[in-house]
Design a protein around this motif. Structure first.
Motif, PDB file in Angstrom:
ATOM      1  N   ASP A  22      82.021 -33.014  75.035  1.00 21.74           N
ATOM      2  CA  ASP A  22      80.593 -33.104  75.379  1.00 21.74           C
ATOM      3  C   ASP A  22      80.275 -34.562  75.687  1.00 21.74           C
ATOM      4  OD1 ASP A  22      77.896 -32.767  75.721  1.00 21.74           O
ATOM      5  OD2 ASP A  22      77.528 -31.849  73.762  1.00 21.74           O
ATOM      6  N   PHE A  23      80.846 -35.048  76.790  1.00 24.07           N
ATOM      7  CA  PHE A  23      80.776 -36.484  77.042  1.00 24.07           C
ATOM      8  C   PHE A  23      79.360 -36.976  77.300  1.00 24.07           C
ATOM      9  CE2 PHE A  23      81.260 -40.434  79.445  1.00 24.07           C
ATOM     10  CZ  PHE A  23      82.089 -41.124  78.571  1.00 24.07           C
ATOM     11  N   VAL A  24      78.512 -36.153  77.871  1.00 23.01           N
ATOM     12  CA  VAL A  24      77.141 -36.596  78.135  1.00 23.01           C
ATOM     13  C   VAL A  24      76.424 -36.934  76.825  1.00 23.01           C
ATOM     14  CG1 VAL A  24      74.887 -35.931  79.043  1.00 23.01           C
ATOM     15  CG2 VAL A  24      76.957 -35.340  80.307  1.00 23.01           C
ATOM     16  N   ARG A  25      76.504 -36.020  75.854  1.00 16.51           N
ATOM     17  CA  ARG A  25      75.867 -36.310  74.567  1.00 16.51           C
ATOM     18  C   ARG A  25      76.563 -37.485  73.872  1.00 16.51           C
ATOM     19  NH1 ARG A  25      75.185 -30.416  74.105  1.00 16.51           N
ATOM     20  NH2 ARG A  25      72.952 -29.940  74.229  1.00 16.51           N
ATOM     21  N   TYR A  26      77.884 -37.545  73.985  1.00 21.78           N
ATOM     22  CA  TYR A  26      78.606 -38.679  73.388  1.00 21.78           C
ATOM     23  C   TYR A  26      78.107 -39.993  73.979  1.00 21.78           C
ATOM     24  CZ  TYR A  26      82.260 -42.079  72.437  1.00 21.78           C
ATOM     25  OH  TYR A  26      82.917 -43.212  72.047  1.00 21.78           O
ATOM     26  N   ALA A  27      77.999 -40.041  75.298  1.00 17.89           N
ATOM     27  CA  ALA A  27      77.560 -41.272  75.969  1.00 17.89           C
ATOM     28  C   ALA A  27      76.151 -41.648  75.536  1.00 17.89           C
ATOM     29  CB  ALA A  27      77.631 -41.092  77.481  1.00 17.89           C
ATOM     30  N   SER A  28      75.294 -40.658  75.311  1.00 20.51           N
ATOM     31  CA  SER A  28      73.919 -40.966  74.908  1.00 20.51           C
ATOM     32  C   SER A  28      73.871 -41.644  73.548  1.00 20.51           C
ATOM     33  CB  SER A  28      73.066 -39.692  74.911  1.00 20.51           C
ATOM     34  OG  SER A  28      73.403 -38.843  73.820  1.00 20.51           O
ATOM     35  N   THR A  29      74.852 -41.354  72.676  1.00 16.93           N
ATOM     36  CA  THR A  29      74.845 -41.967  71.342  1.00 16.93           C
ATOM     37  C   THR A  29      75.224 -43.441  71.387  1.00 16.93           C
ATOM     38  OG1 THR A  29      77.171 -41.481  70.771  1.00 16.93           O
ATOM     39  CG2 THR A  29      75.526 -39.753  70.328  1.00 16.93           C
ATOM     40  N   VAL A 237      62.657 -42.879  69.635  1.00 16.58           N
ATOM     41  CA  VAL A 237      63.270 -41.554  69.778  1.00 16.58           C
ATOM     42  C   VAL A 237      63.648 -41.269  71.231  1.00 16.58           C
ATOM     43  CG1 VAL A 237      61.242 -40.091  70.243  1.00 16.58           C
ATOM     44  CG2 VAL A 237      63.114 -39.207  68.861  1.00 16.58           C
ATOM     45  N   ARG A 238      63.150 -42.031  72.163  1.00 20.68           N
ATOM     46  CA  ARG A 238      63.362 -41.720  73.577  1.00 20.68           C
ATOM     47  C   ARG A 238      64.833 -41.755  74.008  1.00 20.68           C
ATOM     48  NH1 ARG A 238      58.312 -45.361  75.777  1.00 20.68           N
ATOM     49  NH2 ARG A 238      56.714 -44.295  74.545  1.00 20.68           N
ATOM     50  N   PRO A 239      65.673 -42.664  73.459  1.00 17.67           N
ATOM     51  CA  PRO A 239      67.090 -42.638  73.853  1.00 17.67           C
ATOM     52  C   PRO A 239      67.793 -41.320  73.551  1.00 17.67           C
ATOM     53  CG  PRO A 239      66.554 -44.742  72.835  1.00 17.67           C
ATOM     54  CD  PRO A 239      65.361 -43.851  72.634  1.00 17.67           C
ATOM     55  N   ILE A 240      67.269 -40.545  72.592  1.00 16.38           N
ATOM     56  CA  ILE A 240      67.845 -39.226  72.300  1.00 16.38           C
ATOM     57  C   ILE A 240      67.839 -38.355  73.554  1.00 16.38           C
ATOM     58  CG2 ILE A 240      67.459 -37.066  71.030  1.00 16.38           C
ATOM     59  CD1 ILE A 240      68.511 -39.224  69.227  1.00 16.38           C
ATOM     60  N   PHE A 241      66.862 -38.596  74.423  1.00 15.95           N
ATOM     61  CA  PHE A 241      66.669 -37.752  75.595  1.00 15.95           C
ATOM     62  C   PHE A 241      67.303 -38.336  76.865  1.00 15.95           C
ATOM     63  CE2 PHE A 241      63.462 -36.666  72.504  1.00 15.95           C
ATOM     64  CZ  PHE A 241      63.487 -35.280  72.529  1.00 15.95           C
ATOM     65  N   LEU A 242      68.165 -39.329  76.716  1.00 18.09           N
ATOM     66  CA  LEU A 242      68.880 -39.893  77.859  1.00 18.09           C
ATOM     67  C   LEU A 242      69.673 -38.854  78.663  1.00 18.09           C
ATOM     68  CD1 LEU A 242      70.138 -43.355  76.557  1.00 18.09           C
ATOM     69  CD2 LEU A 242      68.685 -42.954  78.552  1.00 18.09           C
ATOM     70  N   PRO A 243      70.221 -37.793  78.036  1.00 12.97           N
ATOM     71  CA  PRO A 243      70.920 -36.782  78.836  1.00 12.97           C
ATOM     72  C   PRO A 243      70.075 -36.193  79.961  1.00 12.97           C
ATOM     73  CG  PRO A 243      71.505 -36.500  76.539  1.00 12.97           C
ATOM     74  CD  PRO A 243      70.422 -37.538  76.578  1.00 12.97           C
ATOM     75  N   LEU A 244      68.752 -36.322  79.876  1.00 13.47           N
ATOM     76  CA  LEU A 244      67.905 -35.807  80.948  1.00 13.47           C
ATOM     77  C   LEU A 244      68.164 -36.530  82.263  1.00 13.47           C
ATOM     78  CD1 LEU A 244      64.463 -35.319  79.138  1.00 13.47           C
ATOM     79  CD2 LEU A 244      66.164 -33.577  79.748  1.00 13.47           C
ATOM     80  N   ALA A 245      68.609 -37.776  82.188  1.00  7.54           N
ATOM     81  CA  ALA A 245      68.936 -38.505  83.421  1.00  7.54           C
ATOM     82  C   ALA A 245      70.114 -37.841  84.120  1.00  7.54           C
ATOM     83  CB  ALA A 245      69.261 -39.967  83.095  1.00  7.54           C
ATOM     84  N   HIS A 246      71.080 -37.383  83.344  1.00  4.63           N
ATOM     85  CA  HIS A 246      72.222 -36.660  83.909  1.00  4.63           C
ATOM     86  C   HIS A 246      71.771 -35.311  84.465  1.00  4.63           C
ATOM     87  CE1 HIS A 246      76.249 -35.018  84.349  1.00  4.63           C
ATOM     88  NE2 HIS A 246      75.902 -33.991  83.590  1.00  4.63           N
ATOM     89  N   VAL A 247      70.880 -34.637  83.760  1.00  7.77           N
ATOM     90  CA  VAL A 247      70.354 -33.355  84.233  1.00  7.77           C
ATOM     91  C   VAL A 247      69.677 -33.543  85.586  1.00  7.77           C
ATOM     92  CG1 VAL A 247      68.669 -31.527  83.791  1.00  7.77           C
ATOM     93  CG2 VAL A 247      70.069 -32.417  81.915  1.00  7.77           C
ATOM     94  N   ARG A 248      68.874 -34.577  85.709  1.00  6.79           N
ATOM     95  CA  ARG A 248      68.169 -34.841  86.960  1.00  6.79           C
ATOM     96  C   ARG A 248      69.158 -35.074  88.106  1.00  6.79           C
ATOM     97  NH1 ARG A 248      63.765 -39.052  86.121  1.00  6.79           N
ATOM     98  NH2 ARG A 248      65.555 -40.299  85.464  1.00  6.79           N
ATOM     99  N   ARG A 249      70.184 -35.865  87.850  1.00  8.07           N
ATOM    100  CA  ARG A 249      71.171 -36.132  88.899  1.00  8.07           C
ATOM    101  C   ARG A 249      71.901 -34.860  89.308  1.00  8.07           C
ATOM    102  NH1 ARG A 249      76.552 -37.051  89.544  1.00  8.07           N
ATOM    103  NH2 ARG A 249      77.110 -38.462  91.251  1.00  8.07           N
ATOM    104  N   GLU A 250      72.300 -34.059  88.329  1.00  8.77           N
ATOM    105  CA  GLU A 250      73.034 -32.839  88.642  1.00  8.77           C
ATOM    106  C   GLU A 250      72.176 -31.834  89.407  1.00  8.77           C
ATOM    107  OE1 GLU A 250      76.517 -32.057  87.830  1.00  8.77           O
ATOM    108  OE2 GLU A 250      76.232 -34.228  87.933  1.00  8.77           O
ATOM    109  N   LEU A 251      70.915 -31.695  89.025  1.00  8.78           N
ATOM    110  CA  LEU A 251      70.037 -30.765  89.727  1.00  8.78           C
ATOM    111  C   LEU A 251      69.807 -31.206  91.168  1.00  8.78           C
ATOM    112  CD1 LEU A 251      67.362 -29.942  86.991  1.00  8.78           C
ATOM    113  CD2 LEU A 251      69.095 -28.393  87.920  1.00  8.78           C
ATOM    114  N   ASN A 252      69.699 -32.498  91.380  1.00 12.35           N
ATOM    115  CA  ASN A 252      69.541 -33.001  92.747  1.00 12.35           C
ATOM    116  C   ASN A 252      70.774 -32.684  93.588  1.00 12.35           C
ATOM    117  OD1 ASN A 252      66.986 -34.018  92.293  1.00 12.35           O
ATOM    118  ND2 ASN A 252      67.707 -36.065  91.756  1.00 12.35           N
ATOM    119  N   LEU A 253      71.953 -32.805  92.997  1.00 14.41           N
ATOM    120  CA  LEU A 253      73.185 -32.486  93.724  1.00 14.41           C
ATOM    121  C   LEU A 253      73.284 -30.988  93.984  1.00 14.41           C
ATOM    122  CD1 LEU A 253      75.813 -34.751  91.915  1.00 14.41           C
ATOM    123  CD2 LEU A 253      74.910 -35.048  94.228  1.00 14.41           C
ATOM    124  N   MET A 254      72.915 -30.189  93.005  1.00 11.33           N
ATOM    125  CA  MET A 254      72.989 -28.734  93.146  1.00 11.33           C
ATOM    126  C   MET A 254      72.055 -28.211  94.227  1.00 11.33           C
ATOM    127  SD  MET A 254      73.055 -27.641  89.122  1.00 11.33           S
ATOM    128  CE  MET A 254      74.472 -27.953  88.066  1.00 11.33           C
TER     129      MET A 254
END
Length: 287
Positions: A22-29, A237-254
């Motif tokens: 789960d590298f995205v969550r790992y990277a966020s930590t 608490v906002r850094p907890i939600f950093l994975p949303l940046a990855h979600v945004r990028r992936e949705l744009n590509l999709m």
């Protein structure tokens, strides 16, 4: 081995497990302080263990037994091996230290029982319920490590989890189809004239693409709501939600018309790190 050494080994095991699966969550930590990061990794390692059970068994019963072990562990009724399981040891420590709600962790297990069977996800309502008690629950639990719970954070966590989970359903469509599993709601497929058989054939059709696009639209709406809600929660608490940046990028590509959902191109670890680092510099994820 001393207790301190065993504790360090357990923490390292969790970190490696999350980094691998789960590298995205790992990277966020990596953007969190050390003590909080350790607790977050214990939660995410627990999620890896639970969400991967269906990959490790060929029949539902062994999977049910593995999930039951975790349920018993959380209930304090473990049948041996709890202290020797590094993920369980780390999670129990985080539960005690940060007063994590065992009920929420237990619901994660309950929802992942669905993964063990080949029943299709029936509807959008069912998918939203599944994601609320899995992806959204993880955001909520992680936030508790940093700040006290609040309605604002719970609201944010729900939309964040729905956006992330729906994106993942699209990203893993081909892999799941090869296993005769369907997380893309059957309701959406039928609305667009498609079927489970068409998805399991593993080739994109206009009908499947229409269903995927609709789910993508739902994910983008939840993402936009989550990003807006970030302004209403404490900066720490906002850094907890950093994975949303990855979600945004992936949705744009999709969203690209030439992208086949059955032939995904997963982001490299370097790209994930770069995406999260850039997001961490943005005001919405920082102070």
């Amino acid at each position: 081995m001393s207790t301190i050494e065993a504790s360090k080994d357990s923490a390292a095991f969790c970190a490696d497990l999350v980094r691998t699966h789960d590298f995205v969550r790992y990277a966020s930590t990596l953007f969190m302080p050390g003590p909080e990061r350790r607790a977050l990794l214990s939660i995410y390692a627990f999620n890896v263990e639970i969400s991967r059970v269906h990959e490790q068994v060929s029949q539902p019963l062994p999977g049910e037994l593995r999930l039951q072990w975790w349920t018993d562990m959380l209930a304090g009724a473990g049948h041996g091996g709890v202290e020797g399981n590094p993920v369980a040891a780390e999670l129990l420590q985080s539960i005690r230290k940060h007063r994590l709600p065992v009920e929420a962790l237990s619901r994660v297990i309950e929802e992942h029982q669905f993964d063990l069977y080949n029943d299709p996800m029936p509807s959008m309502a069912a998918l939203e319920g599944y994601l609320t008690d899995t992806d959204a629950a993880l955001f909520s639990l992680a936030a508790r490590v940093v700040v006290r719970p609040s309605e604002e954070i719970e609201h944010l966590a729900r939309h964040a989890g729905l956006a992330q989970g729906m994106m993942r359903v699209i990203a893993t469509l081909g892999r799941d189809a090869s296993r005769q599993q369907l997380f893309l709601p059957l309701q959406l497929l039928q609305q667009h004239g498609s079927s489970t058989e068409e998805v399991f054939a593993g080739k994109q059709t206009p009908n499947i693409r229409a269903a995927v696009d609709q789910l993508m639209g739902e994910a983008k709406e939840h993402l936009q709501t989550a990003v807006t809600l970030l302004a209403d929660v404490p900066p720490e608490v906002r850094p907890i939600f950093l994975p949303l940046a990855h979600v945004r990028r992936e949705l744009n590509l999709m969203a690209r018309a030439d992208l086949d959902p059955f032939l995904p191109k997963p982001a490299s670890r370097l790209r994930i790190l770069w995406t999260l680092w850039r997001a961490s510099r943005a005001k919405q994820f920082g102070g």
